[in-house]
Design a protein around this motif. Structure first.
Motif, PDB file in Angstrom:
ATOM      1  N   MET A 206       0.830  -1.205   0.000  1.00  0.00           N
ATOM      2  CA  MET A 206       0.000   0.000   0.000  1.00  0.00           C
ATOM      3  C   MET A 206       0.868   1.260   0.000  1.00  0.00           C
ATOM      4  SD  MET A 206      -2.961  -1.265   2.657  1.00  0.00           S
ATOM      5  CE  MET A 206      -3.961   0.217   2.531  1.00  0.00           C
TER       6      MET A 206
ATOM      7  N   ARG B 230      -3.153  -0.097  -5.015  1.00  0.00           N
ATOM      8  CA  ARG B 230      -4.472   0.039  -4.391  1.00  0.00           C
ATOM      9  C   ARG B 230      -5.377  -1.169  -4.664  1.00  0.00           C
ATOM     10  NH1 ARG B 230      -2.136   2.548  -1.662  1.00  0.00           N
ATOM     11  NH2 ARG B 230      -2.181   4.778  -1.162  1.00  0.00           N
TER      12      ARG B 230
ATOM     13  N   MET C 287      -5.940  -4.129   4.912  1.00  0.00           N
ATOM     14  CA  MET C 287      -6.609  -3.476   3.791  1.00  0.00           C
ATOM     15  C   MET C 287      -7.763  -2.606   4.265  1.00  0.00           C
ATOM     16  SD  MET C 287      -5.145  -4.090   0.845  1.00  0.00           S
ATOM     17  CE  MET C 287      -6.448  -3.662  -0.313  1.00  0.00           C
TER      18      MET C 287
END
Length: 337
Positions: free
Chosen positions: A185, A190, A215
């Motif tokens: 990330m 993404r 996430m």
């Protein structure tokens, strides 16, 4: 001239005399016991080399009631022993550690019900003193059978279910998965997919949990695949992911073997790694470093895992309780992500 058979073999008392210690100290060194000073241990080891003394395993077994061997028990299909390098690393480390104690490692593979029954009978008959359980599935009854039989057992990884009284050597599966996910990330990815192992294994379940938690709101259940730990499974899982979401920009595979399969599928789809899709693995078993491109992965401390498991099971065999141990992993950044 004396025949070779008539030459007297050196005894434990000969070793003690040369080392300048008691024969009891020599016995403790030979049997891997504690309470021996480093100086005395060195003196005994040098005296053994000078005298040419060799341990009589048969005599020692009769005296101690032990087999002087430990089982390396793999509850997976046989081919994984050769196709997944993590098992070979653990096997080598355990063999080397036991050899230092003048003990033998016995390799046992129990995939089918018939194999499990044979191995349970073999272990219960006293052919080994303890068991290193290298893999465990929640539905596999073998661990419960070993516990019920009172067989000293140490597990690699935390087995699923109520196994609180079984000592384990593991890594932080959830925390490691979170660290890798966080790394991807921060690199700007993404739309990150995950390929993880079976849900009835600790690695499969807990690495997925760590990924999902890291996430957060960006977690998409459609970007999750679970399968067995193999290159073929990784490739098939990646193919399914690309069919559902061709705009994936990164994938975290919960083993290097699966990551290698995922890369093959990505290339067959006409995409590049890491330019189009970044790929990260888990294990750093040697395969990651030699692959093209070299894999970014979470390194497990294989030598420490196997050494700790052996030390732990020998303590359990001798009646010394041991607490479970969690060892650290390390993020290794290479070209794939």
């Amino acid at each position: 001239m004396a025949s070779p058979d008539s030459v007297r073999k050196p005894t434990i008392r000969d070793v003690a005399r040369v080392a300048g210690v008691s024969h009891g100290t020599v016995s403790r060194v030979i049997n891997g016991g504690h309470w021996v000073s480093p100086e005395a241990r060195t003196a005994v080891e040098e005296a053994i080399a000078r005298t040419g003394y060799t341990v009589s395993h048969a005599a020692r077994s009769l005296a101690t009631g032990r087999a002087n061997s430990v089982a390396f028990l793999l509850t997976e299909p046989h081919h994984l022993l050769f196709s997944d390098p993590t098992f070979a690393l653990l096997l080598r480390g355990a063999t080397e550690t036991l050899a230092q104690r003048s003990m033998t490692l016995v390799l046992l593979v129990a995939d089918t019900a018939a194999e499990r029954a044979n191995i349970e009978h073999y272990v219960r008959a006293g052919h080994v003193d303890g068991v290193l359980l290298i893999s465990s599935h929640e539905s596999n009854p073998l661990l419960a059978s070993l516990i019920a039989a009172g067989i000293p057992t140490v597990c690699s990884g935390v087995p699923l279910g109520d196994r609180a009284h079984v000592p384990t050597v593991s890594v932080d599966e959830e925390g490691s998965a979170r660290e890798m996910t966080r790394y991807l990330m921060t690199r700007g990815y993404r739309k990150i997919a995950v390929i993880t192992g079976p849900d009835d294994t600790p690695g499969g379940r807990f690495r997925l949990i760590g990924f999902r938690e890291e996430m957060g709101d960006g977690f998409d259940p459609d970007l999750v695949e679970q399968d067995v730990y193999s290159s073929e499974a990784g490739a098939a899982a990646m193919t399914r992911l690309l069919e559902r979401a061709p705009d994936i920009d990164a994938v975290f595979a919960a083993s290097d073997v699966m990551a290698v399969g995922a890369i093959a599928a990505i290339r067959r789809a006409g995409k590049r790694v890491p330019e189009d899709i970044a790929v990260a693995g888990f294990d750093d078993s040697g395969l990651a470093e030699t692959h093209d491109p070299p894999l970014t992965t979470m390194r497990q401390p294989w030598a420490d895992i196997s050494r700790t498991m052996v030390d732990m099971v020998l303590d359990v065999i001798s009646g010394t309780p041991r607490e479970s141990v969690v060892l650290p992993t390390t993020l290794v950044v290479r070209e794939s992500a």
